[in-house]
Design a protein around this motif. Structure first.
Motif, PDB file in Angstrom:
ATOM      1  N   MET A   1       0.949  -1.035   0.017  1.00 42.46           N
ATOM      2  CA  MET A   1      -0.099   0.041  -0.072  1.00 42.46           C
ATOM      3  C   MET A   1       0.825   1.174   0.058  1.00 42.46           C
ATOM      4  O   MET A   1       2.063   1.300   0.649  1.00 42.46           O
ATOM      5  N   THR A   2       0.502   2.214  -0.653  1.00 42.35           N
ATOM      6  CA  THR A   2       1.287   3.428  -0.619  1.00 42.35           C
ATOM      7  C   THR A   2       0.303   4.413   0.036  1.00 42.35           C
ATOM      8  O   THR A   2      -0.661   4.224   0.412  1.00 42.35           O
ATOM      9  N   ALA A   3       1.287   5.507   0.332  1.00 34.48           N
ATOM     10  CA  ALA A   3       0.537   6.775   1.355  1.00 34.48           C
ATOM     11  C   ALA A   3      -0.537   7.207   0.519  1.00 34.48           C
ATOM     12  O   ALA A   3      -0.384   7.415  -0.486  1.00 34.48           O
ATOM     13  N   PRO A   4      -1.640   7.674   1.422  1.00 36.63           N
ATOM     14  CA  PRO A   4      -2.818   8.472   0.690  1.00 36.63           C
ATOM     15  C   PRO A   4      -2.232   9.576   0.249  1.00 36.63           C
ATOM     16  O   PRO A   4      -1.621  10.454   0.868  1.00 36.63           O
ATOM     17  N   ALA A   5      -2.887  10.128  -1.045  1.00 40.46           N
ATOM     18  CA  ALA A   5      -2.395  11.354  -1.441  1.00 40.46           C
ATOM     19  C   ALA A   5      -2.927  12.412  -0.708  1.00 40.46           C
ATOM     20  O   ALA A   5      -2.367  13.414  -0.835  1.00 40.46           O
TER      21      ALA A   5
END
Length: 148
Positions: A1-5
């Motif tokens: 998972m990537t950090a939320p924008a």
């Protein structure tokens, strides 16, 4: 998972022996203002704000942490210090007229960044606060030297 924008900084929560004294400290010396109070049966949480910086003050009658020294505790998991930027550290200290508890400095870090000067002070509960002038980020090229 990537950090939320949409991720953005929210706040720092501080435990306080005396919420009023801690609120007065951050209001007087760092220009925060009361933004919100949340209260329940026998408790309250005070939110202070300055621009996009928020502090959340909790009343606590727990035993105080050991007194922090110099630039803050080195224990893993402990917050070492809060930090604020000013235009002139010496002017900040002169304006305090000796009323702030200095734990370290002021020190110059010209060997790292020309004009970087810092002093560390403590709040009523012993939280260490770094007050600096002249700090700047490294360029992408300078940062690349540290890539593995």
């Amino acid at each position: 998972m990537t950090a939320p924008a949409s991720l953005r900084w929210a706040h720092v929560g501080l435990n306080c022996r005396d919420q009023a004294a801690t609120e007065e400290f951050y209001t007087r010396w760092f220009g925060f203002r009361r933004a919100r109070v949340v209260a329940g049966d026998g408790w309250q949480v005070v939110f202070l704000r300055r621009g996009e910086a928020w502090l959340e003050l909790f009343a606590s009658d727990a035993e105080p942490a050991p007194a922090a020294k110099e630039d803050g505790p080195a224990n893993p998991g402990a917050v070492r210090h809060l930090a604020f930027q000013v235009d002139d550290v010496d002017a900040f200290l002169a304006g305090a007229e000796g009323e702030l508890s200095v734990s370290l400095g002021p020190l110059d870090f010209d060997e790292y960044i020309t004009g970087w000067r810092t002093v560390w002070v403590t709040d009523p509960d012993g939280v260490v606060i770094e007050v600096s002038q002249g700090y700047t980020d490294q360029t992408p090229e300078e940062l690349a030297r540290y890539d593995a």
